[in-house]
Design a protein around this motif. Structure first.
Motif, mmCIF file in Angstrom:
data_model
loop_
_atom_site.group_PDB
_atom_site.id
_atom_site.type_symbol
_atom_site.label_atom_id
_atom_site.label_comp_id
_atom_site.label_asym_id
_atom_site.label_seq_id
_atom_site.Cartn_x
_atom_site.Cartn_y
_atom_site.Cartn_z
ATOM 1 N N TRP A 15 -31.425 15.978 -39.707
ATOM 2 C CA TRP A 15 -30.129 15.585 -39.155
ATOM 3 C C TRP A 15 -30.188 15.408 -37.647
ATOM 4 O O TRP A 15 -29.532 14.535 -37.084
ATOM 5 N N PHE A 16 -31.009 16.232 -36.980
ATOM 6 C CA PHE A 16 -31.139 16.099 -35.526
ATOM 7 C C PHE A 16 -31.864 14.806 -35.170
ATOM 8 O O PHE A 16 -31.468 14.105 -34.224
ATOM 9 N N LEU A 17 -32.894 14.485 -35.924
ATOM 10 C CA LEU A 17 -33.623 13.241 -35.669
ATOM 11 C C LEU A 17 -32.727 12.029 -35.933
ATOM 12 O O LEU A 17 -32.786 11.035 -35.201
ATOM 13 N N LEU A 18 -31.888 12.117 -36.957
ATOM 14 C CA LEU A 18 -30.966 11.018 -37.250
ATOM 15 C C LEU A 18 -29.937 10.849 -36.130
ATOM 16 O O LEU A 18 -29.656 9.725 -35.699
ATOM 17 N N VAL A 19 -29.401 11.944 -35.638
ATOM 18 C CA VAL A 19 -28.429 11.880 -34.549
ATOM 19 C C VAL A 19 -29.060 11.294 -33.293
ATOM 20 O O VAL A 19 -28.464 10.453 -32.608
ATOM 21 N N MET A 20 -30.284 11.687 -32.998
ATOM 22 C CA MET A 20 -30.961 11.163 -31.811
ATOM 23 C C MET A 20 -31.264 9.671 -31.960
ATOM 24 O O MET A 20 -31.136 8.906 -30.991
ATOM 25 N N ALA A 21 -31.664 9.249 -33.157
ATOM 26 C CA ALA A 21 -31.954 7.832 -33.372
ATOM 27 C C ALA A 21 -30.686 6.989 -33.225
ATOM 28 O O ALA A 21 -30.706 5.933 -32.579
ATOM 29 N N LEU A 22 -29.569 7.439 -33.799
ATOM 30 C CA LEU A 22 -28.316 6.692 -33.680
ATOM 31 C C LEU A 22 -27.796 6.683 -32.244
ATOM 32 O O LEU A 22 -27.287 5.662 -31.772
ATOM 33 N N SER A 23 -27.947 7.790 -31.549
ATOM 34 C CA SER A 23 -27.526 7.840 -30.148
ATOM 35 C C SER A 23 -28.360 6.891 -29.297
ATOM 36 O O SER A 23 -27.831 6.196 -28.423
ATOM 37 N N SER A 24 -29.644 6.832 -29.556
ATOM 38 C CA SER A 24 -30.507 5.917 -28.821
ATOM 39 C C SER A 24 -30.150 4.470 -29.106
ATOM 40 O O SER A 24 -30.128 3.631 -28.196
ATOM 41 N N LEU A 25 -29.837 4.157 -30.348
ATOM 42 C CA LEU A 25 -29.447 2.800 -30.713
ATOM 43 C C LEU A 25 -28.161 2.395 -30.005
ATOM 44 O O LEU A 25 -28.054 1.287 -29.473
#
Length: 79
Positions: A15-25
């Motif tokens: 979930w943390f990796l998903l949040v970071m990927a979406l924030s970066s996008l």
């Protein structure tokens, strides 16, 4: 006897990796949007006081009343 399990750090959780990927996008999209807007404003700033903007197929001119008028290129066709 109880075995001690070491939990994975939060930064390795899915979930943390998903949040970071979406924030970066979202951040990348905002930067691209800002650059596009900056380029658009420069394009119109280069025109002489904004009275006439000519294009290949159309031109936008300001009348004396301050309204914009759209004029298409007039082509005379010989039949």
């Amino acid at each position: 006897a109880l075995s001690a399990k070491a939990e994975a750090p939060f930064y390795e959780e899915w979930w943390f990796l998903l949040v970071m990927a979406l924030s970066s996008l979202i951040l990348i999209l905002l930067v691209v949007f800002a650059l596009v807007l900056h380029g658009q404003s420069k394009k119109y700033k280069n025109c002489s006081t904004g009275k006439t903007i000519s294009n290949v197929e159309e031109s936008v001119t300001l009348d004396n009343g301050g309204f914009t008028a759209l004029e298409l290129n007039s082509r005379h066709l010989n039949i």
